[in-house]
Scaffold this active site. Structure first.
Site, PDB file in Angstrom:
ATOM      1  N   THR A  22      -4.239  -4.206  12.202  1.00  0.00           N
ATOM      2  CA  THR A  22      -3.219  -3.265  11.746  1.00  0.00           C
ATOM      3  C   THR A  22      -2.569  -2.546  12.927  1.00  0.00           C
ATOM      4  OG1 THR A  22      -2.948  -1.144  10.619  1.00  0.00           O
ATOM      5  CG2 THR A  22      -5.154  -1.630  11.387  1.00  0.00           C
ATOM      6  N   ASP A  23      -1.351  -2.087  12.727  1.00  0.00           N
ATOM      7  CA  ASP A  23      -0.679  -1.318  13.796  1.00  0.00           C
ATOM      8  C   ASP A  23      -1.365   0.035  14.029  1.00  0.00           C
ATOM      9  OD1 ASP A  23       0.133   0.014  11.462  1.00  0.00           O
ATOM     10  OD2 ASP A  23       2.266   0.005  11.959  1.00  0.00           O
ATOM     11  N   GLU A  24      -2.217   0.463  13.064  1.00  0.00           N
ATOM     12  CA  GLU A  24      -2.860   1.778  13.211  1.00  0.00           C
ATOM     13  C   GLU A  24      -3.810   1.833  14.395  1.00  0.00           C
ATOM     14  OE1 GLU A  24      -4.230   3.985   9.890  1.00  0.00           O
ATOM     15  OE2 GLU A  24      -2.562   3.352   8.630  1.00  0.00           O
ATOM     16  N   LYS A  71     -11.115  -0.676  12.736  1.00  0.00           N
ATOM     17  CA  LYS A  71     -10.292  -1.884  12.907  1.00  0.00           C
ATOM     18  C   LYS A  71     -10.137  -2.223  14.393  1.00  0.00           C
ATOM     19  CE  LYS A  71      -8.323  -3.938  10.098  1.00  0.00           C
ATOM     20  NZ  LYS A  71      -8.727  -5.100   9.229  1.00  0.00           N
ATOM     21  N   TYR A  96     -10.976   4.861   9.923  1.00  0.00           N
ATOM     22  CA  TYR A  96     -10.478   3.535   9.507  1.00  0.00           C
ATOM     23  C   TYR A  96      -9.909   2.782  10.699  1.00  0.00           C
ATOM     24  CZ  TYR A  96      -6.969   0.114   8.067  1.00  0.00           C
ATOM     25  OH  TYR A  96      -6.203  -1.025   7.967  1.00  0.00           O
TER      26      TYR A  96
HETATM   27  P1  NAD Z   1      -7.244  -3.840  -0.015  1.00  0.00           P
HETATM   28  O1  NAD Z   1      -8.030  -2.586   0.128  1.00  0.00           O
HETATM   29  O2  NAD Z   1      -6.220  -3.957  -1.075  1.00  0.00           O
HETATM   30  O3  NAD Z   1      -8.222  -5.094  -0.194  1.00  0.00           O
HETATM   31  C1  NAD Z   1      -9.393  -5.254   0.572  1.00  0.00           C
HETATM   32  C2  NAD Z   1     -10.204  -6.384  -0.065  1.00  0.00           C
HETATM   33  O4  NAD Z   1     -11.387  -6.590   0.738  1.00  0.00           O
HETATM   34  C3  NAD Z   1     -10.689  -6.078  -1.489  1.00  0.00           C
HETATM   35  O5  NAD Z   1     -10.471  -7.181  -2.315  1.00  0.00           O
HETATM   36  C4  NAD Z   1     -12.176  -5.803  -1.309  1.00  0.00           C
HETATM   37  O6  NAD Z   1     -12.952  -6.133  -2.462  1.00  0.00           O
HETATM   38  C5  NAD Z   1     -12.507  -6.704  -0.136  1.00  0.00           C
HETATM   39  N1  NAD Z   1     -13.704  -6.265   0.596  1.00  0.00           N
HETATM   40  C6  NAD Z   1     -13.986  -5.004   1.024  1.00  0.00           C
HETATM   41  N2  NAD Z   1     -15.195  -4.987   1.630  1.00  0.00           N
HETATM   42  C7  NAD Z   1     -15.666  -6.259   1.598  1.00  0.00           C
HETATM   43  C8  NAD Z   1     -16.848  -6.875   2.077  1.00  0.00           C
HETATM   44  N3  NAD Z   1     -17.796  -6.181   2.702  1.00  0.00           N
HETATM   45  N4  NAD Z   1     -17.001  -8.203   1.885  1.00  0.00           N
HETATM   46  C9  NAD Z   1     -16.053  -8.929   1.241  1.00  0.00           C
HETATM   47  N5  NAD Z   1     -14.924  -8.390   0.747  1.00  0.00           N
HETATM   48  C10 NAD Z   1     -14.731  -7.076   0.930  1.00  0.00           C
HETATM   49  O7  NAD Z   1      -6.617  -4.087   1.431  1.00  0.00           O
HETATM   50  P2  NAD Z   1      -5.179  -4.659   1.867  1.00  0.00           P
HETATM   51  O8  NAD Z   1      -4.202  -3.552   1.880  1.00  0.00           O
HETATM   52  O9  NAD Z   1      -4.904  -5.913   1.115  1.00  0.00           O
HETATM   53  O10 NAD Z   1      -5.495  -5.025   3.390  1.00  0.00           O
HETATM   54  C11 NAD Z   1      -6.014  -6.302   3.751  1.00  0.00           C
HETATM   55  C12 NAD Z   1      -6.173  -6.355   5.254  1.00  0.00           C
HETATM   56  O11 NAD Z   1      -4.917  -6.108   5.901  1.00  0.00           O
HETATM   57  C13 NAD Z   1      -7.136  -5.291   5.795  1.00  0.00           C
HETATM   58  O12 NAD Z   1      -7.906  -5.864   6.814  1.00  0.00           O
HETATM   59  C14 NAD Z   1      -6.223  -4.208   6.356  1.00  0.00           C
HETATM   60  O13 NAD Z   1      -6.829  -3.533   7.431  1.00  0.00           O
HETATM   61  C15 NAD Z   1      -5.032  -5.043   6.837  1.00  0.00           C
HETATM   62  N6  NAD Z   1      -3.719  -4.362   6.833  1.00  0.00           N
HETATM   63  C16 NAD Z   1      -3.278  -3.697   5.720  1.00  0.00           C
HETATM   64  C17 NAD Z   1      -1.994  -3.129   5.737  1.00  0.00           C
HETATM   65  C18 NAD Z   1      -1.431  -2.417   4.539  1.00  0.00           C
HETATM   66  O14 NAD Z   1      -0.369  -1.796   4.648  1.00  0.00           O
HETATM   67  N7  NAD Z   1      -2.054  -2.463   3.381  1.00  0.00           N
HETATM   68  C19 NAD Z   1      -1.201  -3.233   6.885  1.00  0.00           C
HETATM   69  C20 NAD Z   1      -1.703  -3.907   8.004  1.00  0.00           C
HETATM   70  C21 NAD Z   1      -2.953  -4.503   7.965  1.00  0.00           C
HETATM   71  O1  DAU Z   2       0.065   0.831   9.087  1.00  0.00           O
HETATM   72  C1  DAU Z   2      -0.758  -0.047   8.385  1.00  0.00           C
HETATM   73  C2  DAU Z   2      -1.712   0.727   7.508  1.00  0.00           C
HETATM   74  O2  DAU Z   2      -0.945   1.240   6.425  1.00  0.00           O
HETATM   75  C3  DAU Z   2      -2.876  -0.114   6.997  1.00  0.00           C
HETATM   76  O3  DAU Z   2      -3.660  -0.505   8.083  1.00  0.00           O
HETATM   77  C4  DAU Z   2      -3.721   0.688   6.007  1.00  0.00           C
HETATM   78  O4  DAU Z   2      -4.742  -0.119   5.452  1.00  0.00           O
HETATM   79  C5  DAU Z   2      -2.822   1.184   4.893  1.00  0.00           C
HETATM   80  O5  DAU Z   2      -3.570   2.005   3.999  1.00  0.00           O
HETATM   81  C6  DAU Z   2      -1.648   1.982   5.458  1.00  0.00           C
HETATM   82  O6  DAU Z   2      -2.107   3.238   6.031  1.00  0.00           O
HETATM   83  P1  DAU Z   2      -1.299   4.611   5.819  1.00  0.00           P
HETATM   84  O7  DAU Z   2      -2.220   5.736   6.034  1.00  0.00           O
HETATM   85  O8  DAU Z   2      -0.020   4.581   6.594  1.00  0.00           O
HETATM   86  O9  DAU Z   2      -0.910   4.424   4.254  1.00  0.00           O
HETATM   87  P2  DAU Z   2      -0.911   5.416   3.019  1.00  0.00           P
HETATM   88  O10 DAU Z   2      -0.203   4.723   1.903  1.00  0.00           O
HETATM   89  O11 DAU Z   2      -2.238   6.008   2.780  1.00  0.00           O
HETATM   90  O12 DAU Z   2       0.043   6.589   3.536  1.00  0.00           O
HETATM   91  C7  DAU Z   2       1.392   6.343   3.933  1.00  0.00           C
HETATM   92  C8  DAU Z   2       1.975   7.659   4.388  1.00  0.00           C
HETATM   93  O13 DAU Z   2       2.162   8.509   3.244  1.00  0.00           O
HETATM   94  C9  DAU Z   2       1.106   8.451   5.348  1.00  0.00           C
HETATM   95  O14 DAU Z   2       1.918   9.128   6.274  1.00  0.00           O
HETATM   96  C10 DAU Z   2       0.368   9.446   4.445  1.00  0.00           C
HETATM   97  C11 DAU Z   2       1.384   9.727   3.354  1.00  0.00           C
HETATM   98  N1  DAU Z   2       0.857  10.013   2.021  1.00  0.00           N
HETATM   99  C12 DAU Z   2      -0.041   9.149   1.480  1.00  0.00           C
HETATM  100  C13 DAU Z   2      -0.553   9.368   0.218  1.00  0.00           C
HETATM  101  C14 DAU Z   2      -1.564   8.432  -0.385  1.00  0.00           C
HETATM  102  C15 DAU Z   2       1.302  11.114   1.314  1.00  0.00           C
HETATM  103  O15 DAU Z   2       2.141  11.893   1.812  1.00  0.00           O
HETATM  104  N2  DAU Z   2       0.810  11.334   0.071  1.00  0.00           N
HETATM  105  C16 DAU Z   2      -0.112  10.511  -0.507  1.00  0.00           C
HETATM  106  O16 DAU Z   2      -0.557  10.783  -1.663  1.00  0.00           O
END
Ligand code: NAD
Ligand code: DAU
Length: 344
Positions: free
Chosen positions: A126-128, A155, A151
């Site tokens: 992730t970019d985080e 990562k 988190y």
């Molecule tokens: P999500 O939380 O929707 O899904 C995570 C999945 O992993 C779930 O199905 C969960 O059951 C499974 N999981 C958790 N722990 C596990 C374990 N110990 N063994 C097997 N399975 C397990 O997450 P997402 O948003 O789909 O993200 C997927 C990947 O992409 C993550 O690695 C996250 O860091 C990365 N990512 C997410 C975002 C975003 O914006 N959502 C952006 C960049 C990267």
């Molecule tokens: O950048 C990639 C990441 O994006 C992934 O690695 C993470 O798994 C994913 O959860 C996401 O992280 P963020 O913290 O950016 O996402 P989130 O949706 O939790 O929050 C987005 C922005 O909105 C952040 O600045 C916090 C804010 N926020 C979030 C929630 C849930 C609010 O203001 N109110 C809220 O209720």
């Protein structure tokens, strides 16, 4: 012979979108391995239940023996690791599951890759991991790792392990670092689905701090297509940033969704900020653009409408999530946030 992919975390948001797109557009066999935590949902892949190119195993990526058992049965060629604990707020409340799954789980998968005949290992990062940006500049693949939440630290730790296994054991590994995804099947603890569902139900919307934090948004299908491109043409040992040049302040996203849904801005409630809340993310994805020819296809204005329509049209999926026991945790957090309103 068809390439067989071992997709971990395939029942989550991005993993389930990836599996569907991969099966629709390519000739792969896919083994989905997921622990089914609160974020994993097999409903996301219901349409693939009878697809002969797809099989599901319930399992934990931290359990080497279980991983190895599935490998001995399936002899897959590629590992793509989506499995993770992913929500920043949860990691602030309790970092243990994050370090366990994201660090030790990645280690177990890398150990499996040492023993198995794997042609590619893709770590979905992730970019985080890069931390927070000032008003200008973008993250490149050379930016230092400066994670600010448990988190993102977990990562970043996993990324370092992947690098070390590539260097030490020549595991054919690649790391991807994508920006914030949005689209269908995202669990409604994350900003965009939360705002959509609350707006539909006329419920308050918690906005952290001043709402001016910036995220760089990408439609989930574009992210998945970038991963497919990397799977086919990526170079071992490389890191690829993935983004769509779409920076937006949180408050602007919230207002846009309310406008599209015909709701009033009075639903917005500014609440206490997230600790160490990263101010701005922005991804420089010129490397994947220029070296692999991948570009995003979906404009935010179109992607957000598609996403809103998906949540409107999939009330069964939504109701199923909202009534599941694991949603109770989220509700408690949400009520605490709304109890800390800053501007009423
Ligand atoms: P999500 O939380 O929707 O899904 C995570 C999945 O992993 C779930 O199905 C969960 O059951 C499974 N999981 C958790 N722990 C596990 C374990 N110990 N063994 C097997 N399975 C397990 O997450 P997402 O948003 O789909 O993200 C997927 C990947 O992409 C993550 O690695 C996250 O860091 C990365 N990512 C997410 C975002 C975003 O914006 N959502 C952006 C960049 C990267
Ligand atoms: O950048 C990639 C990441 O994006 C992934 O690695 C993470 O798994 C994913 O959860 C996401 O992280 P963020 O913290 O950016 O996402 P989130 O949706 O939790 O929050 C987005 C922005 O909105 C952040 O600045 C916090 C804010 N926020 C979030 C929630 C849930 C609010 O203001 N109110 C809220 O209720």
């Amino acid at each position: 012979m068809k390439l067989k992919l071992f997709v971990t975390g395939g029942a989550g948001f991005i993993g389930s979108n990836f599996i569907r797109i991969a099966l629709e557009t390519q000739d792969y066999n896919i083994v989905n391995y997921d622990k089914l935590t609160y974020a994993g949902n097999l409903e996301n892949l219901k349409d693939l239940e009878n697809n002969e190119s797809y099989i599901f195993y319930k399992g934990d990526i931290t359990d080497f023996d279980s991983l190895n058992e599935v490998y001995q049965k399936e002899k897959f060629d590629v590992i793509i690791n989506f499995a993770a604990e992913t929500h920043v707020d949860r990691s602030i409340n309790n970092s243990y599951p994050f370090i366990h799954t994201n660090v030790l789980g990645t280690q177990a998968l890398l150990e499996l890759a040492r023993e198995a005949k794997i042609t590619r290992f893709i770590q979905i990062s992730t970019d985080e991991v890069y931390g927070s940006l000032p008003e200008t500049g973008k993250f490149t693949e050379e930016s230092p790792l400066k994670p600010n939440s448990p988190y993102s630290a977990s990562k970043a730790s996993a990324d370092l392990l992947v690098r070390a296994y590539y260097k030490t054991y020549k595991i054919p590994a690649i790391i991807t670092r994508c920006s914030n995804n949005y689209g269908p099947y995202q669990f409604p603890e994350k900003l965009i689905p939360l705002v959509i569902l609350n707006a539909i139900r006329n419920k308050d919307i918690p906005v952290y701090g001043d709402g001016k934090n910036i995220r760089d948004w990408i439609y989930v299908e574009d992210h998945c297509k970038a991963i497919l491109k990397i799977l086919e043409n990526g170079v071992d040992g490389e890191i690829y940033n993935i983004g769509a040049n779409c920076e937006k302040q949180n408050i602007d996203i919230v207002r846009l969704i309310l406008k599209i849904l015909g709701r009033d801005n009075s639903l917005i409630k500014f609440v206490k900020d997230r600790p160490a809340h990263d101010r701005r993310y922005a991804i420089d994805s010129r490397k994947i653009n220029e070296q692999l020819g991948w570009y995003p296809e979906t404009l935010f204005e179109d992607g957000i409408k598609r996403t809103i329509n998906w949540y409107r049209e999939n009330q069964n999926w939504v109701n199923n999530i909202l009534t599941r026991e694991y949603f109770e945790y989220y509700k408690k957090q949400y009520e605490t946030r709304l109890g800390e309103i800053l501007n009423e």
